[in-house]
Enzyme design. Structure first.
Site, PDB file in Angstrom:
ATOM      1  N   GLY A   5      -7.753  -3.060   0.661  1.00 10.54           N
ATOM      2  CA  GLY A   5      -7.965  -1.640   0.425  1.00 10.54           C
ATOM      3  C   GLY A   5      -7.157  -1.197  -0.780  1.00 10.54           C
ATOM      4  N   CYS A   6      -6.759   0.054  -0.786  1.00 13.70           N
ATOM      5  CA  CYS A   6      -5.990   0.585  -1.916  1.00 13.70           C
ATOM      6  C   CYS A   6      -4.738  -0.256  -2.134  1.00 13.70           C
ATOM      7  CB  CYS A   6      -5.609   2.037  -1.646  1.00 13.70           C
ATOM      8  SG  CYS A   6      -4.535   2.742  -2.909  1.00 13.70           S
TER       9      CYS A   6
END
Length: 162
Positions: free
Chosen positions: A10-11
């Protein structure tokens, strides 16, 4: 022994913020990996199909790969396709990108064992790293520079035993 691995979860701000706290970690960087082109940037990753990743250099004698993987799976949803936390898109897919076959074998075995405990299919990519590019400077150590910045990862988990 010093080892390297690239992790997409993810981020990348939160993934880096988490791993940077662990004993045995020598270096972290954020970047883009396993896309279709040799070059990209934050604005282009949707069109180049790169994933947001962290580069992790670690001491395997202090932090064995199996522990790296335990930490990694602690902070991701391994059954979510192209989404982690509030972030949606292929650039937020999950992946373990390796530089040597031993790492690949251990990662695949780890996932096979974990799959026995989870009903839904684990969708984490396990591939050789390719087309890696460092992210722009403002992304590096982002949460250190911006302590109130967005993060889908519970950074306090890094201080709790596995």
């Amino acid at each position: 022994m010093i080892k390297e691995i690239y992790l997409a979860g993810g981020c990348f701000w939160g993934v880096e913020g988490y791993f940077a706290q662990l004993n045995g970690v020598i270096e972290t960087k954020v970047g883009y990996s396993n896309g279709l082109t040799e070059d990209t940037n934050y604005k282009l990753i949707k069109s180049t199909d790169h994933a947001e990743v962290i580069y992790l250099k670690y001491n395997d004698e202090i932090l064995p790969l199996t522990d790296v993987l335990r930490h990694y799976f602690r902070i991701i949803d391994p059954t979510s396709i192209n989404k982690q936390g509030g972030d949606v898109g292929r650039q937020y897919r999950t992946g373990i990108y390796y530089v040597d076959e031993d790492t690949a074998d251990i990662a695949r075995q780890f996932i096979d064992e974990l799959q026995k405990e989870i009903d839904k299919k684990i969708v984490v990519e396990v591939e050789e790293v390719n087309n890696y590019i460092d992210a722009e400077e403002y992304h590096q150590k982002y949460l250190e520079k911006n302590p109130t910045g967005y993060c889908h990862v519970d950074l306090s988990l890094a201080k709790k035993s596995l």
